[in-house]
Design a protein around this motif. Structure first.
Motif, PDB file in Angstrom:
ATOM      1  N   ASP A 220      88.361  54.387  24.760  1.00  0.00           N
ATOM      2  CA  ASP A 220      87.919  54.472  26.147  1.00  0.00           C
ATOM      3  C   ASP A 220      88.694  53.548  27.075  1.00  0.00           C
ATOM      4  OD1 ASP A 220      86.921  52.153  25.081  1.00  0.00           O
ATOM      5  OD2 ASP A 220      84.928  52.331  25.968  1.00  0.00           O
ATOM      6  N   GLN A 221      89.576  52.699  26.510  1.00  0.00           N
ATOM      7  CA  GLN A 221      90.335  51.764  27.326  1.00  0.00           C
ATOM      8  C   GLN A 221      91.831  52.085  27.365  1.00  0.00           C
ATOM      9  OE1 GLN A 221      89.029  49.154  29.141  1.00  0.00           O
ATOM     10  NE2 GLN A 221      87.017  49.948  28.575  1.00  0.00           N
TER      11      GLN A 221
ATOM     12  N   ALA B  48      89.664  57.531  31.668  1.00  0.00           N
ATOM     13  CA  ALA B  48      88.828  56.567  32.391  1.00  0.00           C
ATOM     14  C   ALA B  48      89.188  56.556  33.873  1.00  0.00           C
ATOM     15  CB  ALA B  48      89.002  55.173  31.791  1.00  0.00           C
TER      16      ALA B  48
ATOM     17  N   TYR C 152      86.859  57.660  37.048  1.00  0.00           N
ATOM     18  CA  TYR C 152      86.647  56.746  38.177  1.00  0.00           C
ATOM     19  C   TYR C 152      86.942  57.443  39.506  1.00  0.00           C
ATOM     20  CZ  TYR C 152      87.410  52.695  41.241  1.00  0.00           C
ATOM     21  OH  TYR C 152      87.368  51.802  42.287  1.00  0.00           O
TER      22      TYR C 152
ATOM     23  N   ASP D 166      86.320  58.327  22.516  1.00  0.00           N
ATOM     24  CA  ASP D 166      85.705  58.186  23.833  1.00  0.00           C
ATOM     25  C   ASP D 166      84.708  59.332  23.974  1.00  0.00           C
ATOM     26  OD1 ASP D 166      85.061  58.214  26.566  1.00  0.00           O
ATOM     27  OD2 ASP D 166      87.046  57.531  27.176  1.00  0.00           O
TER      28      ASP D 166
ATOM     29  N   PRO E 223      89.829  45.861  35.485  1.00  0.00           N
ATOM     30  CA  PRO E 223      88.809  44.983  34.895  1.00  0.00           C
ATOM     31  C   PRO E 223      89.366  43.687  34.332  1.00  0.00           C
ATOM     32  CG  PRO E 223      89.228  46.874  33.482  1.00  0.00           C
ATOM     33  CD  PRO E 223      89.949  47.128  34.764  1.00  0.00           C
TER      34      PRO E 223
ATOM     35  N   SER F 163      85.239  45.485  22.671  1.00  0.00           N
ATOM     36  CA  SER F 163      85.893  46.263  23.718  1.00  0.00           C
ATOM     37  C   SER F 163      85.673  45.634  25.089  1.00  0.00           C
ATOM     38  CB  SER F 163      85.352  47.693  23.714  1.00  0.00           C
ATOM     39  OG  SER F 163      85.779  48.399  24.857  1.00  0.00           O
TER      40      SER F 163
ATOM     41  N   ALA G 130      85.121  47.038  27.800  1.00  0.00           N
ATOM     42  CA  ALA G 130      84.001  47.673  28.496  1.00  0.00           C
ATOM     43  C   ALA G 130      82.685  46.967  28.195  1.00  0.00           C
ATOM     44  CB  ALA G 130      83.910  49.143  28.099  1.00  0.00           C
ATOM     45  N   ASN G 131      82.594  46.323  27.024  1.00  0.00           N
ATOM     46  CA  ASN G 131      81.382  45.597  26.657  1.00  0.00           C
ATOM     47  C   ASN G 131      81.436  44.127  27.058  1.00  0.00           C
ATOM     48  OD1 ASN G 131      80.108  47.832  25.411  1.00  0.00           O
ATOM     49  ND2 ASN G 131      81.383  47.544  23.601  1.00  0.00           N
TER      50      ASN G 131
ATOM     51  N   ALA H 214      82.616  45.354  32.797  1.00  0.00           N
ATOM     52  CA  ALA H 214      82.743  46.765  33.170  1.00  0.00           C
ATOM     53  C   ALA H 214      83.820  46.991  34.223  1.00  0.00           C
ATOM     54  CB  ALA H 214      81.405  47.294  33.671  1.00  0.00           C
ATOM     55  N   ASN H 215      83.929  46.090  35.191  1.00  0.00           N
ATOM     56  CA  ASN H 215      84.926  46.233  36.248  1.00  0.00           C
ATOM     57  C   ASN H 215      85.194  44.868  36.857  1.00  0.00           C
ATOM     58  OD1 ASN H 215      82.967  45.797  38.516  1.00  0.00           O
ATOM     59  ND2 ASN H 215      82.134  47.734  37.751  1.00  0.00           N
TER      60      ASN H 215
END
Length: 498
Positions: free
Chosen positions: A72-73, A88, A92, A132, A359, A393, A395-396, A399-400
């Motif tokens: 997902d990244q 991703a 967005y 993802d 991020p 990750s 994302a964890n 998030a942004n």
């Protein structure tokens, strides 16, 4: 056939083929090509907007072949080049597109989710291996894209999309056209647009007769203010010279001599570095390898300190901008300086006003690139390695750019470090990324020094762990210690009963 609304020539042959296939959608569908979506002080390129009956699809076309891996990244192409997940990004931009449509077509404003982001692979013949949750209904191959889009369109979405078809089309056709991507610049063939920023565009290219050696081209627009064209030319030449001088440090790619492309553009050719981007570089699996990992991290911060010593801020550091060329001895290179600032001036002055959504960026850069400092560069690099060494990750973790950093509770490094060293590494990351209020974060130079010390002490610990030949449970002969945990150790051993 679907209605095709094209805004100028296609950037690549892949886009042209994709448009031809998408036109085979049902006649009540609309395919809009090559648009720019404004958002604040910047704009986003959109390859295709497809209006179905229940969904509006935003598709990012990629002319990539071969095996593609990712999550997902990050995605990794068959040639080893890694980029941040285009899925991703499409997701967005799709959210922003939904806001734009809702503002123009008010019945859709409060009527739920109706825009989907996706990636259209126009050359690949096999579905990529992307971990993802969005991939199943967000990645399309050209061979069956029409069938897949119609299948997804029949599920969920919003029936108002079909009812307000013409109004949605009008709202999207009115978007400005995407700047054209040139097919050629002198003897160079352009095959991909990597990034576009006000005043600066970054292209991937190949030289005629030498297709095995790609180039990156930073193309500066001299036409923003015709009265200042010569001043802009001199300014950008200064930037090129500054990056050429930085090459002597060994921490940046080779920058060739800039040349003018017509009277409107200055082109700076850059040789992509050898090695692998950090995003796909193998993770350490043993304590000995973790020593090398700590030395690698230290080398990256030392290199960043040297770049800052030359009065250059990178401003766009991520796991795909650091290339590992060798591990013994450690040699790394920073890439993608298209957003850099040399001295008090930006390579693209209008970048200073741009807010960003990267991020990895420090919170100050959510306001604009102009707020970048050596500390914001150091923050980004520390966040890159927090993600890598913790095994969690991004994302964890965050998030942004406007989200708080959530420090990982379970860190991968505890498998390699004693409790004392693991605690020190955690403290170093916390001081660098989430310092106490009023506390100054450590500099890149200080971080490098502390990491080198951790590596030295870990090596001493390893040398003191003489376990070879020990017999466990009167059966298993130990060859070496692989890792330490809070409750148990991991050994490489052989079973004497077999």
């Amino acid at each position: 056939m679907a209605q095709l609304v094209s805004a100028g020539p296609f950037a690549t042959e892949g886009e042209r083929r994709a448009a031809s296939i998408l036109q085979q959608l049902p006649e009540n569908w609309v395919v809009i090509c090559n648009k720019m979506l404004p958002k604040g002080d910047r704009s986003y390129e959109i390859d295709f907007i497809v209006i179905g009956n229940r969904w509006v699809f935003l598709l990012d076309e990629k002319s990539w072949s071969g095996k593609i891996l990712g999550n997902d990244q990050l995605w990794v192409r068959a040639d080893g080049f890694s980029i941040r997940s285009p899925l991703a990004k499409a997701d967005y931009v799709a959210k922003m597109l939904a806001g734009h449509i809702g503002w123009k077509v008010t019945p859709l404003k409060e009527s739920g989710y109706f825009v989907r982001g996706g990636v259209l692979l126009s050359v690949a013949e096999q579905f990529p291996q992307i971990h993802d949750s969005r991939a199943a209904n967000g990645i399309f191959l050209l061979g069956n894209v029409c069938e897949r889009l119609q299948s997804v369109d029949s599920q969920g979405g919003n029936p108002l999309v079909g009812q307000w078809h013409s109004q949605i089309s009008t709202a999207l056709v009115d978007l400005s056209n995407r700047p054209q991507v040139p097919r050629r610049i002198e003897s160079l063939t352009i095959y991909d647009a990597v990034a576009i920023r006000p005043g600066v565009r970054l292209f991937n290219a190949r030289m005629d007769g030498n297709s095995d050696k790609p180039l990156q081209l930073m193309v500066y627009d001299l036409t923003k203010d015709p009265l200042d064209s010569q001043a802009l030319y001199e300014f950008y030449m200064h930037e090129g010279v500054a990056l050429q001088k930085l090459y002597a440090t060994g921490f940046v790619p080779l920058v060739n001599i800039p040349f003018r492309w017509s009277d409107d553009f200055l082109v700076l050719p850059i040789m992509p570095p050898s090695g692998k981007p950090l995003s796909i570089y193998p993770l350490p699996e043993t304590r000995e390898e973790f020593v090398q990992e700590l030395l690698l991290v230290a080398a990256c911060f030392k290199a960043l300190d040297q770049i800052h010593a030359h009065n250059v801020l990178h401003r766009a550091i991520g796991s795909d901008t650091v290339y590992v060329q060798s591990i013994q001895p450690v040699k790394i290179v920073f890439t993608n300086f298209y957003a850099a600032r040399v001295g008090t001036s930006s390579i693209a002055p209008s970048l200073d006003a741009l807010s960003i959504e990267d991020p990895y960026a420090a919170i100050d850069l959510a306001i604009g690139y102009g707020f970048a400092t050596a500390e914001t560069d150091t923050f980004s690099l520390a966040l890159v390695f927090l993600e890598r060494l913790s095994g969690v990750s991004l994302a964890n973790i965050r998030a942004n750019v406007e989200s708080d950093v959530v420090f990982p509770q379970q860190q991968r490094w505890t498998s390699f470090l004693s409790n004392e060293l693991a605690s020190e590494l955690s403290t170093l990351f916390k001081e660098s990324i989430m310092p106490e209020k009023g506390a100054k974060p450590p500099s890149a130079k200080e971080i490098a020094t502390r990491l080198n010390d951790l590596a030295r002490r870990l090596r001493v610990e390893i040398q003191g762990d003489t376990v070879e030949g020990i017999l466990l449970d009167k059966r298993y002969k130990v060859h070496r210690l692989l890792g330490r945990g809070t409750m148990a150790n991991t050994y490489l051993a052989s079973d004497n009963d077999f």
